[in-house]
Design a protein around this motif. Sequence first.
Motif, PDB file in Angstrom:
ATOM      1  N   GLU A   6       0.842  -1.199   0.000  1.00  0.00           N
ATOM      2  CA  GLU A   6       0.000   0.000   0.000  1.00  0.00           C
ATOM      3  C   GLU A   6       0.882   1.256   0.000  1.00  0.00           C
ATOM      4  N   LEU A  20      -5.321   6.422  -1.723  1.00  0.00           N
ATOM      5  CA  LEU A  20      -4.456   5.295  -1.393  1.00  0.00           C
ATOM      6  C   LEU A  20      -4.334   4.388  -2.615  1.00  0.00           C
ATOM      7  N   SER A  21      -3.151   3.809  -2.759  1.00  0.00           N
ATOM      8  CA  SER A  21      -2.930   2.875  -3.860  1.00  0.00           C
ATOM      9  C   SER A  21      -2.417   1.555  -3.313  1.00  0.00           C
ATOM     10  N   CYS A  22      -2.741   0.494  -4.034  1.00  0.00           N
ATOM     11  CA  CYS A  22      -2.323  -0.846  -3.615  1.00  0.00           C
ATOM     12  C   CYS A  22      -1.927  -1.632  -4.851  1.00  0.00           C
ATOM     13  N   TRP A  36     -10.101  -3.033   0.584  1.00  0.00           N
ATOM     14  CA  TRP A  36      -9.495  -2.291   1.692  1.00  0.00           C
ATOM     15  C   TRP A  36     -10.289  -2.505   2.980  1.00  0.00           C
ATOM     16  N   THR A  77      -3.743  -3.433  -9.692  1.00  0.00           N
ATOM     17  CA  THR A  77      -3.705  -2.421  -8.639  1.00  0.00           C
ATOM     18  C   THR A  77      -5.130  -1.997  -8.297  1.00  0.00           C
ATOM     19  N   ASP A  79      -7.108   1.338  -6.203  1.00  0.00           N
ATOM     20  CA  ASP A  79      -6.986   2.633  -5.553  1.00  0.00           C
ATOM     21  C   ASP A  79      -8.215   2.924  -4.700  1.00  0.00           C
ATOM     22  N   TYR A  93      -4.852   1.645   7.150  1.00  0.00           N
ATOM     23  CA  TYR A  93      -5.619   1.097   6.037  1.00  0.00           C
ATOM     24  C   TYR A  93      -4.837  -0.057   5.412  1.00  0.00           C
ATOM     25  N   TYR A  94      -5.514  -1.203   5.324  1.00  0.00           N
ATOM     26  CA  TYR A  94      -4.889  -2.413   4.805  1.00  0.00           C
ATOM     27  C   TYR A  94      -5.547  -2.828   3.490  1.00  0.00           C
ATOM     28  N   CYS A  95      -4.722  -3.186   2.537  1.00  0.00           N
ATOM     29  CA  CYS A  95      -5.195  -3.711   1.263  1.00  0.00           C
ATOM     30  C   CYS A  95      -5.057  -5.229   1.271  1.00  0.00           C
ATOM     31  N   THR A 109      -1.079   1.249   5.644  1.00  0.00           N
ATOM     32  CA  THR A 109      -0.611   2.626   5.522  1.00  0.00           C
ATOM     33  C   THR A 109      -1.450   3.502   6.453  1.00  0.00           C
TER      34      THR A 109
END
Length: 115
Positions: A6, A20-22, A36, A77, A79, A93-95, A109
Amino acid sequence: QVHVVESGGGLVQPGGSLTLSCAASGSGSSIQPMGWYRQAPGKGRELVATKSVRGSTNYGNSVKGRFTISRDNAKNTVDLQMNSLKPEDTGVYYCYINLFGNLFWGQGTQVTVSS
């Protein structure tokens, strides 16, 4: 080996926005569900948003109308666009990516909403 990473967390004022990006790697070429969750201090992990293989979305009640999840299947990915942020959105925040029932998580993150 599957890796989930993340990025994009930080400090933002109430009413502000953050994205946020993952990125998931090692999961193969097929498209898998991603999403997320978040965890506030002293609380359990809470659903934020998910994206299914067919593209349908599911949002937690507390973020509906403010957050938007999107994915790039070619890049694997996902977002999370977060608008109108509130102090109660603060947390890690967890992906995750769901590979045939097995969930692989990132390290998380931190998002802090404060004036």
